[in-house]
Enzyme design. Sequence first.
Site, PDB file in Angstrom:
ATOM      1  N   GLU A  23      -9.142  -9.785   4.401  1.00 28.99           N
ATOM      2  CA  GLU A  23      -9.508  -8.409   4.035  1.00 28.99           C
ATOM      3  C   GLU A  23     -10.839  -8.343   3.306  1.00 28.99           C
ATOM      4  O   GLU A  23     -11.126  -9.133   2.406  1.00 28.99           O
ATOM      5  CB  GLU A  23      -8.425  -7.780   3.152  1.00 28.99           C
ATOM      6  CG  GLU A  23      -8.786  -6.361   2.713  1.00 28.99           C
ATOM      7  CD  GLU A  23      -7.668  -5.616   2.013  1.00 28.99           C
ATOM      8  OE1 GLU A  23      -7.892  -4.433   1.643  1.00 28.99           O
ATOM      9  OE2 GLU A  23      -6.588  -6.187   1.827  1.00 28.99           O
ATOM     10  N   LYS A  52       4.707 -11.498   3.274  1.00 33.38           N
ATOM     11  CA  LYS A  52       3.273 -11.709   3.067  1.00 33.38           C
ATOM     12  C   LYS A  52       2.989 -11.775   1.581  1.00 33.38           C
ATOM     13  O   LYS A  52       3.575 -10.997   0.806  1.00 33.38           O
ATOM     14  CB  LYS A  52       2.435 -10.581   3.691  1.00 33.38           C
ATOM     15  CG  LYS A  52       0.918 -10.789   3.497  1.00 33.38           C
ATOM     16  CD  LYS A  52       0.101  -9.751   4.248  1.00 33.38           C
ATOM     17  CE  LYS A  52       0.077  -8.404   3.561  1.00 33.38           C
ATOM     18  NZ  LYS A  52      -0.607  -8.453   2.232  1.00 33.38           N
ATOM     19  N   SER A  62       0.830  -1.210   0.000  1.00 34.08           N
ATOM     20  CA  SER A  62       0.000   0.000   0.000  1.00 34.08           C
ATOM     21  C   SER A  62       0.862   1.257   0.000  1.00 34.08           C
ATOM     22  O   SER A  62       0.374   2.355  -0.268  1.00 34.08           O
ATOM     23  CB  SER A  62      -0.923   0.009   1.219  1.00 34.08           C
ATOM     24  OG  SER A  62      -0.208  -0.289   2.405  1.00 34.08           O
TER      25      SER A  62
END
Length: 267
Positions: A177, A109, A41
């Site tokens: 998510e 991740k 992000s």
Amino acid sequence: MTVPKFASRKGGEPLVCLTAYTAHVARICDRHADLLLVGDSLGMVIHGMPNTLGVTLEHMIMHGQAVTRGAEKALVVVDMPFGSFEESPEAAFRNASRVVKETGCTAVKLEGGVEMAPTIRYLARRGIPVMAHIGLMPQAMNTAGGFRAVRDEAQWDAVIEDAKAVEQAGAFSIVVEGVAEPLADRITQAVAIPTIGIGASAKCDGQILVFEDMVGLFPRVPTFVKRYGAMEAMMDDAVSRYAADVRARAFPGEEHTYAARRGGDAG
């Protein structure tokens, strides 16, 4: 915090997780968080990209290095960016091992469920701990048609299968998510590793938010974000007052400048 300690918190005290992209933010969050994620992000939050797809391995390594310099106790995890792990387990290991070696992070991740299970297994068996990521997957925005939360019950079984697949492959935790709350609850009950919710459920084993979203420093606020600060307004006010002082020649004042020193003066 180590991977085994993190995994042992399943069903216990909720795990506090935040993103961090700089050493200074890492130092602040490290006082309170169990895990710091150097998320892709950063492409949008730091570099002004429209999405995460333009983030490179070099971006992740550079920011990962900064965060590991600032963190002392939290587990540091670095995102594998789009294109760095999907080709094959071997390519994923080559890139993930570079991330671990060059940043000093503990784990990586990666996004994906059933289809990425063989890659997760390959990494985990070769000494690279993996945090999985299922549900809404930002790197799959083009195939999903945008950032779409998983609400339709017809999709739930597939997401639960994703969770079970990555657990069986050796992931030590799962980011869940953008899914319907009952689905997040079912996933948390279905696996024996911690689930970390973001836009999911308070019943997950922990929560994660983007730091800039949480402190009010990013203009676009997703539905699932609770703002705990108003940093953008505070910074705007500070810059405004600085600009006014400069234009009025009120800054720098006498206390911000250096007096002349006479020749031979000591000190």
